[in-house]
Design a protein around this motif. Structure first.
Motif, mmCIF file in Angstrom:
data_model
loop_
_atom_site.group_PDB
_atom_site.id
_atom_site.type_symbol
_atom_site.label_atom_id
_atom_site.label_comp_id
_atom_site.label_asym_id
_atom_site.label_seq_id
_atom_site.Cartn_x
_atom_site.Cartn_y
_atom_site.Cartn_z
ATOM 1 N N UNK A 175 0.829 -1.207 0.000
ATOM 2 C CA UNK A 175 0.000 0.000 0.000
ATOM 3 C C UNK A 175 0.864 1.259 0.000
ATOM 4 N N UNK A 176 1.987 1.212 0.725
ATOM 5 C CA UNK A 176 2.908 2.352 0.734
ATOM 6 C C UNK A 176 3.469 2.590 -0.673
ATOM 7 N N UNK A 177 3.888 1.513 -1.329
ATOM 8 C CA UNK A 177 4.426 1.629 -2.687
ATOM 9 C C UNK A 177 3.367 2.189 -3.634
ATOM 10 N N UNK A 178 2.145 1.726 -3.491
ATOM 11 C CA UNK A 178 1.051 2.212 -4.335
ATOM 12 C C UNK A 178 0.820 3.700 -4.124
ATOM 13 N N UNK A 179 0.858 4.162 -2.874
ATOM 14 C CA UNK A 179 0.645 5.577 -2.592
ATOM 15 C C UNK A 179 1.776 6.430 -3.144
ATOM 16 N N UNK A 180 2.997 5.920 -3.079
ATOM 17 C CA UNK A 180 4.133 6.667 -3.629
ATOM 18 C C UNK A 180 3.984 6.820 -5.137
ATOM 19 N N UNK A 181 3.604 5.749 -5.820
ATOM 20 C CA UNK A 181 3.431 5.829 -7.273
ATOM 21 C C UNK A 181 2.202 6.647 -7.647
ATOM 22 N N UNK A 182 1.123 6.510 -6.892
ATOM 23 C CA UNK A 182 -0.142 7.234 -7.103
ATOM 24 C C UNK A 182 -0.816 6.868 -8.421
ATOM 25 N N UNK A 183 -1.397 5.661 -8.515
ATOM 26 C CA UNK A 183 -2.138 5.285 -9.724
ATOM 27 C C UNK A 183 -3.354 6.176 -9.924
ATOM 28 N N UNK A 184 -3.768 6.320 -11.172
ATOM 29 C CA UNK A 184 -4.892 7.179 -11.525
ATOM 30 C C UNK A 184 -5.997 6.322 -12.147
ATOM 31 N N UNK A 185 -7.026 5.975 -11.364
ATOM 32 C CA UNK A 185 -8.079 5.087 -11.864
ATOM 33 C C UNK A 185 -8.811 5.636 -13.085
ATOM 34 N N UNK A 186 -8.895 6.966 -13.176
ATOM 35 C CA UNK A 186 -9.625 7.571 -14.287
ATOM 36 C C UNK A 186 -8.826 7.614 -15.577
ATOM 37 N N UNK A 187 -7.548 7.308 -15.512
ATOM 38 C CA UNK A 187 -6.666 7.396 -16.675
ATOM 39 C C UNK A 187 -6.880 6.185 -17.586
ATOM 40 N N UNK A 188 -6.987 6.425 -18.883
ATOM 41 C CA UNK A 188 -7.155 5.335 -19.849
ATOM 42 C C UNK A 188 -5.877 4.499 -19.900
ATOM 43 N N UNK A 189 -6.035 3.195 -20.012
ATOM 44 C CA UNK A 189 -4.887 2.293 -20.071
ATOM 45 C C UNK A 189 -4.633 1.860 -21.513
ATOM 46 N N UNK A 190 -3.446 1.335 -21.805
ATOM 47 C CA UNK A 190 -3.162 0.865 -23.166
ATOM 48 C C UNK A 190 -4.158 -0.177 -23.660
ATOM 49 N N UNK A 191 -4.641 -1.023 -22.748
ATOM 50 C CA UNK A 191 -5.581 -2.070 -23.151
ATOM 51 C C UNK A 191 -6.867 -1.487 -23.726
ATOM 52 N N UNK A 192 -7.283 -0.334 -23.218
ATOM 53 C CA UNK A 192 -8.520 0.281 -23.689
ATOM 54 C C UNK A 192 -8.271 1.242 -24.852
ATOM 55 N N UNK A 193 -7.114 1.882 -24.873
ATOM 56 C CA UNK A 193 -6.827 2.872 -25.916
ATOM 57 C C UNK A 193 -6.213 2.272 -27.172
ATOM 58 N N UNK A 194 -5.511 1.142 -27.020
ATOM 59 C CA UNK A 194 -4.732 0.597 -28.131
ATOM 60 C C UNK A 194 -5.118 -0.842 -28.451
#
Length: 477
Positions: free
Chosen positions: A20-39
């Motif tokens: 969870x600490x690593x995840x918070x440091x990176x800060x993923x963005x759930x609203x951001x489109x991923x390659x799987x959906x865009x490409x």
């Protein structure tokens, strides 16, 4: 058994707390489109469910790695379990998380592009060559191992089995990822988990017990007195930290629909592999009365003999079937994804789209010809080079992740410290090993530590605080 359960508990706590600490440091963005959906292309960029991606990722990174490595590592004694636990939490899972998430942020790019984005074009071109070599070595290792076992079981020439496995590899490498890998590998991944858990249950109800080491928990018990440093950290790669995983994470990064799934898929799969590694290390330490007896079995038939002995003894005839699954099917499932990753890396370098079957064959056929030629070399030599190349790739990927965090003005030490540690491991091993400079350990260790110090100082100078914060301020998200 209590020691094993405590180690598993620490690993699980690592996922929920440090993950969870690593995840918070990176800060993923759930609203951001991923390659799987865009490409989406129906071949490599295909949306799959998180559970399926997790099981595929687990099988891709596992294979025989968390089985054979921990069995060999058990020769050093219970200290091997400490490396599995703390290596998985603070190095391996961090490495896998950033290799996957940075790939997502780079449109599903392979590891050379990810490294190049953070460390520059020289590093990118080096990794293009180095990663393909590593993947070919992985593919070859995971051809020869099962081919030899099948030849012994069915009395059919090894060359015939090599040809059959290569034929399957070609098919799995060029067809869309959801046709074979996406359908069969979740099943194999589940079988890997059930096999490992079943063996631990069998051990718990048997008369085999973790032999008493008392205060020897951190003592080197290797029958040949081989040094813990740096050999243990090369011997146990998958199950602690493995650069091969950086080549596999982009495969699943191209199939993920939401960045928030990253901790479960990437960090979580590494923790799952760590538990499997703990199981097999514990079996090696418990099934035999001491490390000398374990070594005798390994000398007679390799780690595969240990798998067979343990499985058939604890689970009977069904255990024998599971042993065959473990030492034949599992390496094949890592070998084909190794070649698939190599195809994608070469395609990225040549800027060749892979939607066309013909273009996939243009890369795959020459690649498999080279792979076959490598099989003609001595297996032991191939394995030693694979071990060093594997951990060197992990070291480079960790430095790339540290650079990303530093440029973003984030807490980079979560990657910098394991990167420095793996730098010391790989350079000390290269200086000491017969495949390297064959120097005595009294010289190899200071040289390895000296190179590590230089690398760390250079990193801190290049990515010092103000520069990192300024980069973060101007870099678009």
């Amino acid at each position: 058994m209590a020691w094993f359960l405590m180690c598993v508990g620490i690993l699980l706590a690592g996922y929920f707390i440090y993950g969870k600490i690593i995840e918070r440091i990176f800060a993923p963005q759930p609203e951001r489109a991923t390659p799987a959906t865009e490409m989406a292309d129906g071949v490599d960029y295909v949306v799959m469910s998180d559970k399926k991606i997790y099981l595929v990722q687990l099988l891709n990174i596992a294979g025989l790695g968390p089985i054979f490595g921990p069995i060999l590592g058990a020769l050093y004694g219970p200290v091997a379990m400490l490396w599995i636990v703390f290596g998985s939490i603070f190095a391996g899972a961090v490495h896998d998380y950033f290799s996957g998430m940075l790939s997502i942020r780079s449109n599903g790019a392979s590891v050379p592009t990810v490294v190049g984005d953070q460390l520059g074009n020289v590093a990118k071109h080096f990794m293009n060559i180095f990663a393909v070599i590593l993947l070919l070595l992985v593919g070859v290792v995971f051809v020869l191992g099962p081919a030899k076992l099948l030849a012994e079981m069915m009395h059919i020439n090894v060359s015939i089995w090599v040809a059959i496995i290569f034929a399957y590899y070609i098919l799995a490498t060029i067809v869309p990822i959801d046709k074979i890998i996406g359908r069969l590998y979740p099943i194999f991944g589940a079988l890997l988990i059930f096999m490992s858990i079943g063996l631990m249950i069998g051990l718990a109800v048997s008369d085999h017990h973790f032999y008493n080491q008392g205060l020897q928990l951190t003592q080197n018990l290797h029958p040949k007195n081989l040094p813990l440093w740096p050999l243990l950290f090369i011997t146990i790669a998958c199950g602690a930290v493995s650069g091969f995983h950086a080549t596999q994470s982009p495969l699943m990064a191209r199939c993920m629909a939401n960045e928030k799934s990253g901790r479960f898929v990437f960090y979580g799969a590494m923790i799952g592999e760590g538990i499997i590694a703990l199981i097999w290390c514990t079996l090696g330490l418990s099934f035999y009365h001491d490390t000398g007896a374990l070594e005798a079995t390994i000398l007679h038939g390799g780690p595969a003999a240990v798998v067979h002995d343990v499985s058939t003894s604890l689970l009977g005839g069904f255990g024998g079937l599971l042993a065959i699954l473990g030492v034949v099917i599992l390496p094949i499932t890592s070998g084909d994804t190794a070649f698939r990753s190599a195809r994608l890396i070469i395609a990225d370098f040549l800027k060749l789209t892979q939607k066309s079957l013909i273009r996939r064959l243009w890369i795959a056929i020459p690649m498999f010809v080279v792979g076959y030629l490598i099989t003609l070399a001595q297996f032991g030599v191939i394995w030693r080079y694979f071990g060093w190349a594997n951990q060197t790739t992990a070291m480079i990927m960790l430095w790339a992740a540290a650079a990303y965090l530093a440029k973003e003005g984030k807490f980079h030490w979560v990657c910098t410290i394991p990167a420095a540690f793996m730098t010391a491991v790989t350079f000390t091993y290269l200086c000491h090993a017969t495949i390297g400079f064959n120097l005595p350990m009294s010289i190899a260790t200071p040289v390895g530590l000296g190179i590590t110090a230089i690398a760390l100082i250079a990193f801190l100078i290049k990515f010092k605080g103000p520069h990192a914060l300024n980069s973060a301020a101007v870099k678009p998200h």
